[in-house]
Every structure is written in structure tokens, then in C-alpha cells.
Motif scaffolding. Structure first.
Motif: not given
Length: 294
Positions: A63-69, A77-82, A115-120, A125-129
Motif C-alpha cells: 500500500e505504500e507503493e500503490t499510494e506512491r503510484n 485505474p486499479v487504485h481502490f484504497p477505500a 517479499y516486502v523488498e520486492r514490493l518496494h 522501479n517497475h510500477p507497471e508490475l
């Protein structure tokens, strides 16, 4: 086997391709004993807590990375935080299970950190993933959440008011089926070339494997009888439950509070292998069982 060789035509929707790309690993997980055992309600409180802790670290990073992007067209388009975000819910569950000092209590095994490091790394670096990780986790949780909530509530004798089960509750989603349709349509509309689509599918498989590695690390933690790197001592737990047949149809007499000082008696056999098999269904089911329901 490369994704391109498996799918000579990549014109299918991304959601369908992702389901096909992860089919093999899904089927392997689905047929393991822990999956069936969890669905039977055979899970102990201690392992449930450990898995909840790992999920907290995973979702905090995701969620830190989805907020970043959130404004990046490759993810926005797929960001649904609420509707979907789980970090706050997991914080509630961890406070219930561990108390107010839960941040100092919960362990973060090396595999969880990986896992955490991969997400960050992906988010920076590759937010499309990112969509691969979000789809695998969120829609899996949403698909299996209500069933798992009932199983865990009964197996662990958690309060009917929902304490300890916030992770499974999606207050922002009134109709899960319709929401998943919306999410898939948004995901399928993401603009990406053939090479990017291939990388997204490979990342979805990697997300699944990262989850498997988390299971294995927690198994090792449990087998060593450790939490926070120290030998585990009996701790105050939420419930005392006996495996004695005489108590099958009623509670053990005596007053109970939400955080009793009585020693918790595990509901299932205590050998590390058996305890682990019964425990990791929680994390695995949220990914594996639900993939084909997405």
C-alpha cells in the motif's frame, strides 16, 4: 516454460491470462493437506497470529507503493484504497491479538522481508508490475474473505462482533461480485505492450512464490519454537480451549475476558509439522483458493 510459448496469442484479457499463468501453482497449492485442513477449521491461534503479522508487513509495503503510484497511469485505474486497502484492518487485528505494544511484539521473518523488498523495488522501479501483486492479493482476499472469516471465527472462538477478523471485512465493498467485475475491467483496460504483459504475468507467478516462501519461513519459526527470535514462552491468549470431548458442546466453565491471563491450549496436535500444516492455510487460501474465483 516461457509465458509466450504458453500463450501464443496474447490478445486475451489480462485477467484471463493471469489466471492461466498461475493455474499450475494454484492447483499444487489447492491439493495440499493444509488447504483442506484450514477449510475444516483446523487452525491454532498462535500460527494465525504469526501469519497475520506477516500479512501486515506485506500489505504495508504494497500500500505504500500503490499510494506512491496512485496517479501513475500504469496503476491508477486499479487504485481502490477505500475499497481494498488492508493495512488499517490488520493493525486492528494485531492490537486485538498482541495488545497495545503489538509493533514491538510481531516478528518479521527473512522471507517476509524479501517479499516486502520486492514490493518496494517494483513500486519504485517497475510500477507497471504492481498490478500483478495487487490483483493476486486483493482479489484473492475479497473472493475468499467471507468464507475464511466464518471458519476462523468458529475455529478460534473469536467474538461474533468481529474482533480479530477485520482483515476479512471489506466495508467499502457492498457487492463483491460486481466489484471484482469492475476491477477486472479496469485491469484489462491498462495499456501495455506484449513484452510488458509477459512481465506482468511472470510477476504474478513470482508473487505466488513469494507467498510460498513466507509459509516456509514461518514453518521454520514455529518449528524452532521462537517468536521475535527468542524461545517462546506461554503467553496470555484470547481463549482457553480444551480438546477434551466433554467440552465439545459447550464452553469451559468460568469467566473469560478478551485478554485472559490463562495459558492457551492449542486446539490441534503440537508437533511442528502438523501445527504448521494446519496454520498456513490462512495465508495460502487467501491467495490460492480464491484465484479461480477472481
Amino acid at each position: 516454460t516461457s509465458v509466450l510459448s504458453l500463450f501464443p496469442s496474447m490478445s486475451k484479457d489480462l485477467s484471463e491470462l493471469m489466471k492461466e499463468a498461475t493455474k499450475e501453482v494454484h492447483e499444487r497449492a489447492e491439493n495440499t493437506p493444509f488447504m483442506k485442513n484450514f477449510q475444516k477449521g483446523q487452525v491454532s491461534l498462535h500460527e494465525f497470529k504469526l501469519v497475520t503479522a506477516s500479512l501486515y508487513f506485506i500489505y504495508s509495503a504494497l500500500e505504500e507503493e500503490t499510494e506512491r503510484n496512485k496517479d501513475n497511469p500504469v496503476y491508477a485505474p486499479v487504485h481502490f484504497p477505500a475499497e481494498l486497502h488492508r493495512k488499517a484492518a490488520l493493525e486492528k487485528d494485531l492490537e486485538y491479538f498482541y495488545g497495545s505494544n503489538w509493533r514491538e511484539e510481531i516478528p518479521c521473518p527473512e522471507a517476509t522481508q524479501k517479499y516486502v523488498e520486492r514490493l518496494h523495488y517494483v513500486g519504485k522501479n517497475h510500477p507497471e508490475l504492481l498490478v500483478a501483486h495487487a490483483y493476486t492479493r486483493y482479489l484473492g482476499d475479497l473472493s475468499g474473505g467471507q468464507v475464511l472469516k466464518k471458519i476462523a471465527q468458529k475455529a478460534l472462538q473469536l467474538p461474533s462482533t468481529g474482533e480479530g477478523l477485520a482483515f476479512f471485512t471489506f466495508d467499502g465493498v457492498s457487492n463483491a461480485t460486481k466489484f471484482k467485475q469492475l476491477y477486472r475491467s479496469r485491469m484489462n483496460a491498462l495499456e501495455m505492450d506484449l513484452a510488458t504483459k509477459k512481465r506482468v504475468l511472470e510477476e504474478a507467478k513470482k508473487a505466488f512464490l513469494l507467498n510460498i516462501q513466507v509459509f516456509e519461513a514461518l514453518q521454520e519459526l514455529v518449528s524452532k519454537g521462537q517468536e521475535n527470535g527468542y524461545p517462546m514462552q506461554p503467553k496470555a491468549e484470547l481463549r482457553t480451549r480444551s480438546v477434551n470431548k466433554s467440552h465439545e458442546h459447550g464452553p469451559v466453565p468460568g469467566k473469560e475476558s478478551e485478554r485472559t491471563n490463562r495459558r492457551h491450549t492449542d486446539m490441534m496436535p503440537t508437533t511442528p509439522l502438523v501445527r504448521w500444516i494446519l496454520a498456513i492455510g490462512f495465508l495460502a487460501t487467501t491467495v490460492a483458493v480464491a484465484l479461480f474465483a477472481m
